[in-house]
Design an enzyme around this catalytic site. Structure first.
Site, short mmCIF file in Angstrom:
data_model
loop_
_atom_site.label_atom_id
_atom_site.label_comp_id
_atom_site.label_asym_id
_atom_site.label_seq_id
_atom_site.Cartn_x
_atom_site.Cartn_y
_atom_site.Cartn_z
N ASP A 15 -14.73 2.35 8.69
CA ASP A 15 -14.77 2.31 6.92
C ASP A 15 -15.13 0.76 6.77
O ASP A 15 -14.57 0.38 5.59
CB ASP A 15 -13.63 3.00 6.52
CG ASP A 15 -13.95 3.28 4.97
OD1 ASP A 15 -15.13 3.47 4.69
OD2 ASP A 15 -13.04 3.31 4.32
N LYS A 38 0.67 -1.11 0.16
CA LYS A 38 0.07 0.21 -0.01
C LYS A 38 0.94 1.20 0.11
O LYS A 38 1.67 1.45 1.09
CB LYS A 38 -0.76 -0.13 1.22
CG LYS A 38 -1.84 1.16 1.32
CD LYS A 38 -2.66 0.79 2.63
CE LYS A 38 -3.75 2.10 2.59
NZ LYS A 38 -4.50 1.92 3.93
#
Length: 845
Positions: free
Chosen positions: A642, A545
């Site tokens: 989230d 990431k």
């Protein structure tokens, strides 16, 4: 006595195995019974009866597997559609000279080899070291039958794939029905000989993935073959056959196989770390889907942020509206009021592509590329041409639509598209501009300057590399009290946020693992930055990431994710491997999960059918277990904030793992709720109290879980609209059906297999309990887990909170801020309409 009897049994079994592994042939005088094993002379392969489910003893199949691989890997099955129900099977040569599987108390064989030339009492079967079971005449050694002519799901070295035109024998691969059922599945890999031969993966009768035609060195749609030094490949296309074969150059164990999910994979066996390592896969990206962008278009992934579908030169979208919303399935049509059959038309080159479907192409191997152009130009219906062979000879021409073209980053064929005179004039003008002497001089100077700057940059990079490494080794994750916004317990929680033992990776290691962050290794992109697949030295697969350098929220997300996930250990949470800090570069390294995210399955109708109800229910339960750990079982209470389908990743066994903790908050175990001035998350998954007031708690995550549960069941996104006469979203759609007693109608139509309606309805009920308007009414994750695991009576759900305005219909940020300030909340209240009923509260705490 018992000990003596056990020792004797073990000794007799040892003798039996020694005898069985010394054999590699079967003659009319002997046979292979269930429990005995036939082993090839070099010990590479074994033949015998087996059960695919190692936990059971039946059903039984006769198969061939790798003898020197610790993991049972079957490469061929004889009676794949006629299993044995017990261990009475015997493989023999019958009185007509053919191989048969006989069953006790059954007059006719269960399976037999199909031979045209019979050799009574003069045949023998031998298992070769290539994995081929051959039936021979003993005197002449003439091959009467061989297993290589009837492959199942695996292509081995020296095995041919394709059509024998003389006999009509078509050798193709077909998948197993499931990992425990070797019966003939609906995934096929075969060479299509129509038009110009090409390799195609089918799902049933539909084309699923296309490797394309043979280009002289590789399949057009498999650019990896040019970088592979382990294999020799050969393709034959003549009056006798259309076949493909490969061999290995070095001593490795390699296979090409298809599985029941529709994936073609080339794998090699790693003996040091015993496992199969995938070195090629048919499904790498969206452009690998057959005809992803419709006819006369090109699928191109290599322009960041742009729509992957591009019309070929001279064409325009058939439906501009669909194109605008990024639906390219309708493809492109020739631009209006143009003619490609007048003087002045020509061809525009589209470089580095997999050429269009060649089943409708005309081939002339006697023409070179120049003659191919002239031949195509003479025929007004000819729309494109290319070289049949990458080495510059042979001609392929298309007349009509061009289907399933895609671009590669660094290798591919050049395709020449016919355009009208006006389009061709524009193309020539743009080329001639670059060809002017002044432009050439400027180009040369620019290249020289760029080269000089690159040399200077490399020099400084070498000087700084050592200093950067020293700084990395001294890096200490010390986060101050300003690290978490609005937290009332910074000092108390500070120690738990210090993952001091998190491994640090050097930037050069990550760059090498990702092929210098190649676009072909890119897995996805979000508001935080990009995610890449990497392979470390030794073969370990990772996901990187890479936080965007220009992202204002990237630093905080990075700190949060490191602080949170480095301390978590749970099978349903994605595992972090390490991180990399280099100047402004900040990266998190995770375990690689091959099946990507949940949304890529449930919202893609072409592959949603792969998720039966059992798989979906197991995914839901896994997500619930992960959330339960975050809320109750970890040392500190963690609120994800989230949770959504794209943040649930799936491993090779379809086990879910919750990811992306950049928005997570750590709170004390005694904290019930807290608030924030910065609302983050994704519309459609936010609870009403969080979206409007900034209040979040574990019940906010429960709301997100409820939305996700209903999405898994219905296959519908919550931020889309489903009533023609109403603005209700997916939650409202489910609620309307629930009130009318028609809740079963919301189930995803992709669930074609029978499923337990009572269990599905119970899950819908639980989902509606989770999305109730008031946080007090929603159950905790511990209660949700209990309700999913037990058949108890459920209370009636209250009317849920759901969005009515279409303001957010097209907004689906991967990780976005729901509001930028408290002043925005009045507008949020206008955009949300919540229904509250003053009835008895259901307390789930």
């Amino acid at each position: 006595m018992n000990a003596l009897h056990g020792s004797l049994s073990t000794f007799l079994l040892f003798l039996t195995l020694r005898f069985s592994i010394s054999m590699d042939t079967i003659t009319p005088g002997n046979s292979i019974k269930d429990g005995n094993v036939l082993v090839s002379n070099g010990g590479n392969f074994a033949l015998g009866f087996f059960c695919p489910d190692t936990a059971r003893s039946t059903p039984r199949y006769l198969g061939i597997w790798y003898h020197n691989v610790s993991e049972l890997t079957v490469v061929w099955v004889a009676n794949r559609d006629k299993p044995l129900n017990d261990s009475s099977g015997v493989l023999t040569i019958n009185n007509r000279g053919g191989l048969v599987i006989s069953v006790t108390n059954q007059s006719f064989p269960l399976w037999s080899s199909d031979i045209s030339a019979l050799a009574p009492n003069n045949s023998m079967a031998q298992l070769l070291d290539t994995g081929n079971l051959v039936l021979l005449q003993q005197d002449s050694k003439r091959v009467l039958w061989q297993s290589f002519d009837y492959p199942t799901d695996t292509l081995l070295p020296y095995m041919k794939l394709g059509l024998d035109k003389r006999t009509g024998l078509d050798r193709f691969l077909s998948s197993w029905k499931s990992k425990d059922d070797p019966g003939t599945g609906d995934i096929y890999l075969r060479i299509d000989p129509t038009g110009y031969p090409q390799l195609i993966l089918y799902k049933g009768s539909q084309k699923w993935w296309r490797a394309g035609p043979w280009t002289g060195q590789r399949w057009s749609g498999v650019p990896e073959m040019n970088r592979n030094y382990f294999f020799n490949t050969s393709f034959a296309n003549n009056k006798d056959e259309v076949t493909y074969i490969y061999t290995v150059k070095i001593s490795i164990i390699s296979k090409l196989s298809i599985n029941e999910s529709g994936l073609l994979q080339r794998s090699t066996w790693n003996g040091h770390d015993p496992r199969w390592i995938g070195i090629f896969s048919s499904s790498r990206d969206q452009c690998d889907n057959y005809n992803e962008c419709g006819p006369n278009s090109n699928c191109d992934l290599y322009i960041p942020g742009a729509f992957i579908c591009k019309c070929l030169p001279g064409y325009e979208p058939k439906s501009p509206h669909d194109w605008y919303i990024r639906d390219g399935s309708g493809g492109c049509i020739r631009k209006g009021n143009v003619s490609v059959c007048r003087s002045g038309e020509g061809f525009i080159k589209v470089a580095r592509v997999r050429v269009p479907d060649t089943s409708v192409a005309l081939a002339d191997m006697n023409l070179n590329l120049k003659a191919c152009k002239q031949e195509c130009l003479k025929n007004c219906s000819c729309t494109a041409y290319t070289s049949a062979d990458e080495r510059g000879f042979g001609c392929l021409m298309w007349h009509g639509d061009l289907v399933d073209t895609r671009t590669y980053s660094n290798i591919g064929q050049d395709l020449y598209i016919r355009v009208d005179a006006e389009e061709f004039a524009k193309y020539r003008q743009s080329r001639s501009t670059l060809a002017k002497p002044g432009m050439k001089a400027m180009l040369i100077i620019s290249i020289a300057v760029a080269f000089f700057l690159m040399v200077v940059a490399v020099f400084w990079w070498i000087r700084w590399k050592k200093k950067v490494r020293e700084r990395q080794n001294k890096f200490d994750f010390k986060f101050t009290s300003s690290y978490l916004e609005d937290s009332p317990r910074e000092m108390e929680l500070n120690e738990s946020r210090r993952p001091s033992d998190l491994p640090l990776f050097d930037l050069s290691t990550i760059a090498e693992a990702t092929n210098n962050f190649s676009l072909t290794n890119k897995l996805g992109e979000g508001g935080f930055g990009s995610v890449y697949k990497g392979i470390l030295t030794g073969g370990r697969e990772i996901a990187i990431k890479r936080l965007s350098k220009n992202s204002g929220q990237g630093i905080e997300e990075f700190k949060t994710e490191v602080a949170v996930i480095a301390k978590l250990q749970h099978r349903n949470l994605v595992r972090i491997v390490g991180c990399c800090i280099h100047d402004k570069e900040k990266m998190l390294i995770y375990e690689y999960l091959p099946n990507k995210s949940l949304d890529s399955f449930i919202f893609d109708k072409t592959i949603a059918s792969l998720l039966n109800w059992t798989t979906r229910f197991n995914i839901v339960c896994g997500i619930a277990r992960g959330m339960l750990y975050l809320h109750h079982d970890s040392r500190l209470r963690i609120i994800h904030r989230d949770l959504k389908a794209s943040n649930v990743l799936l491993d090779a066994s379809m086990n879910p793992k919750i990811s992306d903790f950049g928005m997570a908050r750590i709170v004390g175990v005694d904290q019930i709720e807290t608030n924030t001035n910065r609302i983050v998350g994704t519309y459609g998954y936010m609870s009403p109290e969080y979206a409007m007031q900034g209040l979040f708690s574990v019940k906010s995550d429960v709301y997100s879980f409820g939305v996700l549960l209903l999405e898994v069941i219905s296959g519908r996104k919550n931020n889309s609209y489903y009533h023609e006469s109403s603005d209700s979203n997916m939650v409202g759609y489910v609620w309307d059906h629930w009130k009318e007693g028609r809740a079963i109608e919301v189930v995803d139509l992709s669930l074609t297999e029978p499923y337990p309606e009572h269990e599905v309805l119970r899950c819908i009920h639980i989902g509606l309990l989770c999305v109730q308007d008031s946080a007090v009414d929603r159950p905790t994750m511990s209660v949700v887990m209990f309700l999913l695991s037990n058949d108890t009576i459920l209370p009636p759900p209250k009317q849920p909170a759901f969005i009515f305005t279409k303001t957010y219909n097209r907004v689906d940020p991967s990780t976005s801020e729901g509001a930028h300030s408290l002043n925005d909340r009045n507008q949020k209240k206008k955009d949300y309409l919540f229904h509250r009923h003053k009835i008895k509260v259901y307390a789930c705490n």
